[in-house]
Scaffold this motif. Structure first.
Motif, PDB file in Angstrom:
ATOM      1  N   VAL A 169      79.180  68.962  38.173  1.00 60.55           N
ATOM      2  CA  VAL A 169      78.087  69.502  36.403  1.00 60.55           C
ATOM      3  C   VAL A 169      79.390  70.410  36.192  1.00 60.55           C
ATOM      4  O   VAL A 169      79.127  71.724  36.839  1.00 60.55           O
ATOM      5  CB  VAL A 169      76.637  69.388  36.364  1.00 60.55           C
ATOM      6  N   MET A 170      79.501  70.529  34.781  1.00 58.14           N
ATOM      7  CA  MET A 170      80.434  71.989  33.816  1.00 58.14           C
ATOM      8  C   MET A 170      79.482  71.828  32.652  1.00 58.14           C
ATOM      9  O   MET A 170      80.193  71.356  31.688  1.00 58.14           O
ATOM     10  CB  MET A 170      81.603  71.756  34.234  1.00 58.14           C
TER      11      MET A 170
ATOM     12  N   CYS B 144      79.362  68.844  27.885  1.00 56.72           N
ATOM     13  CA  CYS B 144      78.734  69.090  29.242  1.00 56.72           C
ATOM     14  C   CYS B 144      80.289  67.207  30.034  1.00 56.72           C
ATOM     15  O   CYS B 144      80.543  66.886  29.375  1.00 56.72           O
ATOM     16  CB  CYS B 144      77.312  68.535  29.810  1.00 56.72           C
ATOM     17  N   ARG B 145      80.507  68.295  31.368  1.00 57.05           N
ATOM     18  CA  ARG B 145      81.522  67.609  32.351  1.00 57.05           C
ATOM     19  C   ARG B 145      80.323  67.369  33.235  1.00 57.05           C
ATOM     20  O   ARG B 145      79.967  68.202  33.312  1.00 57.05           O
ATOM     21  CB  ARG B 145      83.170  67.272  32.071  1.00 57.05           C
ATOM     22  N   LEU B 146      80.314  65.336  33.206  1.00 53.23           N
ATOM     23  CA  LEU B 146      79.844  64.862  34.563  1.00 53.23           C
ATOM     24  C   LEU B 146      80.905  64.518  35.446  1.00 53.23           C
ATOM     25  O   LEU B 146      81.661  63.340  34.955  1.00 53.23           O
ATOM     26  CB  LEU B 146      78.859  64.407  34.502  1.00 53.23           C
ATOM     27  N   GLU B 147      81.257  65.095  36.851  1.00 48.90           N
ATOM     28  CA  GLU B 147      82.343  64.089  37.725  1.00 48.90           C
ATOM     29  C   GLU B 147      81.498  63.686  39.249  1.00 48.90           C
ATOM     30  O   GLU B 147      81.117  64.817  39.637  1.00 48.90           O
ATOM     31  CB  GLU B 147      82.952  64.825  38.196  1.00 48.90           C
ATOM     32  N   TYR B 148      82.554  62.824  39.767  1.00 51.15           N
ATOM     33  CA  TYR B 148      81.946  62.406  41.423  1.00 51.15           C
ATOM     34  C   TYR B 148      83.398  61.682  41.352  1.00 51.15           C
ATOM     35  O   TYR B 148      83.817  60.989  41.059  1.00 51.15           O
ATOM     36  CB  TYR B 148      80.608  61.231  40.874  1.00 51.15           C
ATOM     37  N   VAL B 149      83.864  61.838  42.378  1.00 53.92           N
ATOM     38  CA  VAL B 149      84.536  61.554  43.152  1.00 53.92           C
ATOM     39  C   VAL B 149      84.104  60.845  44.747  1.00 53.92           C
ATOM     40  O   VAL B 149      83.725  61.955  45.612  1.00 53.92           O
ATOM     41  CB  VAL B 149      85.610  62.132  43.446  1.00 53.92           C
ATOM     42  N   ASP B 150      84.229  59.264  45.358  1.00 54.33           N
ATOM     43  CA  ASP B 150      84.101  59.306  46.858  1.00 54.33           C
ATOM     44  C   ASP B 150      85.858  58.984  47.156  1.00 54.33           C
ATOM     45  O   ASP B 150      86.558  57.704  46.796  1.00 54.33           O
ATOM     46  CB  ASP B 150      83.290  59.000  46.978  1.00 54.33           C
ATOM     47  N   TRP B 151      86.361  59.797  48.261  1.00 55.06           N
ATOM     48  CA  TRP B 151      87.800  59.765  48.521  1.00 55.06           C
ATOM     49  C   TRP B 151      87.371  59.167  49.732  1.00 55.06           C
ATOM     50  O   TRP B 151      89.108  58.575  50.024  1.00 55.06           O
ATOM     51  CB  TRP B 151      88.735  60.669  48.972  1.00 55.06           C
ATOM     52  N   ASN B 152      86.620  58.753  49.918  1.00 61.09           N
ATOM     53  CA  ASN B 152      86.509  57.985  51.542  1.00 61.09           C
ATOM     54  C   ASN B 152      85.726  56.891  51.705  1.00 61.09           C
ATOM     55  O   ASN B 152      84.394  57.625  52.213  1.00 61.09           O
ATOM     56  CB  ASN B 152      87.314  58.996  52.882  1.00 61.09           C
TER      57      ASN B 152
END
Lengths: 406, 399
Positions: free
Chosen positions: A361-362, A335-343
């Protein structure tokens, strides 16, 4: 006469190829212990032929995807994401050359991702020069498809950080180990980013936009070096932790001696961690990065001055045995957990939170008939907000892919 | 491998293929009535193709290399009109310099629109001393094709400049001289060489071409053959966008669907609708209009429900910023269409920013800001019971 010579050369080369028996290629074993993420460029299953000082290798990734965003789908997509070739040679004792050339999207994009000459003075003091992969986080250097259980590269590594991010430059690296501990460092000065990071069609501060500028291998936009430094420590039981920094002036602040703008910096800090839980053999890897960009006050808040994000992969082997005729096949759940806040920040006008965030979530199933080859099936669950923080777009869908070293 | 095991693996493989091919496992599209974007049903194939091209151009992000600025408000159409709905204070624009029908006295100082953002190396504009100004929150862009094909005669029929019926509501069109590139409608009505304009907060744009060319130029600093003036230098420069692209965007705006009303059978909504008429909101926010002939067949001779009369009304001193356009008084504003009102938060970051500058954070606040010709209706709203107010707001949210 020219035609005769050409025919002779073609015939000779054909015959010489015919004489090569592929079984004579020997696959070099990859090192699994006493390696850090920084060793990824060499830690690949190269093929060597006899006593030739040249090794070759590569990998390919092919995918099928069926993804939809808010009910709109491009349907079934078949993608040859990339094919990468490596060539390594030992030029003389303690002098090596390694290159990595990537063909993406069926040859639409061809890039030299790595091509450097390494000179070893002692294990803790090596000189590297050429096209280097800036060691920010771990993924940028350790990005080979067959090493990962997911068809897509991490969003934070490719859409926030600019993996694969390479530049012409020089630097030092080295490592040392003692008992259960290993220490490594890298320090490079290289070409840098450019104004495209805040002037691009993504409509957000976007470091990968500088990758479109292939002139960066010849001319740095700011005329000042990008400094990239990383230290990594690995313990046999605890795993590897890396701390890295990349920063410098990104904008063309002067041209032909005329000052156009103030010097504007970008700074990136990253932490990465990799470990395998001994009892369960569960593999965990992740990285998190923070970016600060000096955006002109007169510019739009569309282009943010702070970003952060990262990913965490958890891979657990559920079956390790002979499967489908392969002796040491492995079936993983991952499982892959990802997060990005570009601003990161708030609107000047309202004080409300600026959006431009994504999380994903993958879950995945992967099958490795051998360590060099992976079949992977992923399902992506993704939510992405626009700059105004409106209700997120919902993206989801399956992807299946094969990736293998060759 | 034995046959039984091979069969098992094959069945398993096909089961996985069947599963991953199933659309039901993918995120579903939101219900049509819950979103503002989308095309009018029944477009001809070539109109559909142009809609798609226009949609893409509407989302195009301009950079310095593509002509952005050098002074600008924003870098794409969609950044102001996310989801084709109302905008946010972040993309609110400012216009300055005109106080009456004698024209804008600050055109040589950057007027009428403030470009408050600039590429590096340039200084953005600021409002000159002595100039009055007004802030305009981006409007929703849905259903504009229907509004374009309301005849001038129908608009004039709704106007009552001298309040002949004595209801306190007048309503006048904004008569303005056409921009050079605009071709008037065949059934256009003129008055002293001026035409009825209908789009924008002050009804200062004649048609969607006029509006689109102005937005490219004043909002993004993008020149076209229609308006080649660079907002920074004030000189004409080469077009930075093709005529075809402008036409595609116009076609896109023209064929965006009208917002679909929701919950129309809800008793609260039904009661709210009745109250809406009862307190004379419908005198300006006309529920039903009709189109005349349009080359886009699905827009021709259609009844639609925008809740506007496309006329200017005096809204009182509270909404008088001292700035105006065309022949409107500074206290006059064009009746805002109310269709899609309930979906506004979905494009405004989850909250309301209503009225011309987004100063109202709820429908009730917006009603209470009405003055001038709407003073009577506002007072009648204040006299409603709390339940009745809630019903009226529920009705407005259903539009």
């Amino acid at each position: 006469m020219k035609q005769i010579i050409t025919i002779i050369i073609i015939l000779a080369s054909t015959l010489s190829f015919a004489q090569v028996d592929s079984t004579l290629f020997k696959r070099q074993k990859t090192e699994t212990t006493q390696q850090l993420n920084m060793d990824a460029v060499y830690n690949r299953p190269f093929l060597s032929y006899g006593k030739l000082p040249v090794s070759v290798g590569g990998y390919a990734e092919v995918n099928w995807q069926h993804i939809s965003t808010d009910g709109i789908s491009e349907g079934h997509q078949f993608q040859m994401r990339r094919m990468t070739l490596f060539v390594a040679s030992t030029i003389s004792k303690r002098i090596k050359f390694l290159s990595e050339i990537e063909f993406e999207e069926g040859g639409k994009e061809i890039a030299i991702e790595f091509a450097s000459l390494d000179v070893e003075f002692q294990p803790l003091f090596n000189l590297r020069g050429g096209i280097i992969m800036n060691p920010i986080g771990a993924f940028n250097q350790n990005h080979d498809g067959p090493k990962w259980e997911f068809t897509d590269r991490p969003i934070s590594a490719t859409q926030m950080l600019p993996a694969t991010w390479s530049n012409a430059g020089f630097g030092l690296f080295g490592k040392n180990y003692q008992n259960d501990w290993m220490f490594g460092y890298e320090l490079y000065l290289s070409g840098s980013f450019d104004d495209a990071i805040i002037d691009n069609e993504e409509s957000k501060t976007f470091l990968p936009a500088s990758k479109n500028n292939t002139e960066r291998f010849e001319e740095s936009a700011s005329g000042t070096p990008l400094t990239t430094a990383k230290i990594a420590i690995r313990n046999k039981y605890f795993g590897e932790i890396g701390l890295s920094y990349m920063g410098g002036i990104y904008n063309t602040f002067q041209e032909d001696g005329i000052v156009l703008d103030g010097k504007r910096r970008l700074n990136v800090f990253a932490i990465d961690y990799t470990t395998t839980i001994p009892k369960t053999n569960t593999f965990i890897t992740g990285e998190w990065a923070w970016i600060n960009v000096d955006v002109p006050e007169t510019y739009s808040q569309q282009y943010g001055n702070k970003q952060y994000g990262g990913f965490l992969d958890i891979v657990h082997p559920v079956l390790k045995r002979k499967m489908l005729g392969w002796e040491h096949a492995v079936l993983n759940l991952a499982c892959r957990l990802e997060y990005v806040d570009w601003n990161v920040g708030t609107f000047k006008e309202t004080g409300g939170n600026i959006g431009e965030e994504i999380w994903s979530v993958m879950p995945a199933v992967s099958f490795r008939p051998t360590p060099q080859t992976v079949f992977r099936l992923n399902y992506r669950i993704q939510r992405q907000t626009d700059i105004l923080n409106n209700a997120p777009e919902k993206t989801g869908g399956f992807s299946f892919g094969i990736s293998s070293y060759f | 491998m034995n046959t039984k095991r091979l069969l098992t693996y094959t069945i398993l493989l096909f089961a996985i293929i069947a599963m991953v091919s199933c659309d039901k496992l993918l995120p579903a599209a939101p219900a049509n009535e819950e979103v503002l974007d989308g095309e009018i049903e029944g477009l001809a194939p070539e109109q559909h193709a142009q809609f798609l091209r226009g949609d893409e151009a509407f989302g195009e992000v301009f950079t310095s290399a593509k002509g952005l600025g050098p002074l600008f408000v924003t870098n794409s159409c969609v950044s102001c009109h996310a989801g084709d709905g109302k905008g946010h204070p972040f993309t609110t624009l400012t216009r300055f310099g005109q106080t009456d029908n004698t024209g804008n006295q600050f055109l040589n100082m950057g007027g009428p629109q403030l470009q408050h953002r600039a590429l590096t190396g340039y200084q953005p504009e600021s409002i000159p001393n002595g100039a009055t100004f007004s802030k305009f929150t981006p409007p929703a862009v849905t259903g504009l094709g229907f509004l374009q094909y309301v005849t001038d005669a129908d608009i004039l029929a709704m106007s009552d400049p001298n309040d002949a019926d004595g209801d306190g509501i007048s309503g006048v069109p904004n008569w303005i001289i056409l921009n050079d590139f605009v071709i008037p409608a065949l059934d256009a009505i003129t008055q002293n060489g001026m035409y009825i304009h209908r789009f924008g907060k002050k009804a200062a744009a004649y048609d969607l071409l006029d509006q689109t060319v102005g937005a490219y130029n004043q909002d993004m600093g993008i020149t076209s053959s229609y308006n080649p003036m660079d907002t920074h230098s004030g000189l004409s420069i080469d077009p930075e966008i093709s005529d075809n692209t402008v036409r595609d965007v116009v076609a896109y705006l023209q064929t965006l669907k009208a917002p679909a009303p929701r919950n129309q059978n809800d008793p609260q909504v039904i009661n709210g609708k009745s109250l809406f008429n009862q307190i004379n909101c419908a005198s300006c926010h006309k529920p039903k209009l009709t189109t005349s002939y349009s080359p886009v067949e699905v827009l021709s001779y259609k009844e639609f429900y925008p809740f506007t009369d496309l006329l200017l009304h005096d809204m009182g001193s509270g909404l008088d910023d001292g700035y105006t356009e065309g022949n409107a008084l500074s206290s006059e504003w064009r009746t805002t269409p109310l269709w899609g009102l309930g979906l506004s938060p979905s494009t405004q970051g989850g909250q309301y920013f209503l009225m011309h500058d987004g100063r109202a954070n709820s429908i009730e606040q917006a009603i209470l800001l009405h003055g001038g010709e709407a003073e009577n209706s506002k007072n009648q709203f204040l006299n409603l019971s709390e339940t009745e107010k809630a019903d009226l707001i529920k009705f407005l949210e259903s539009l």
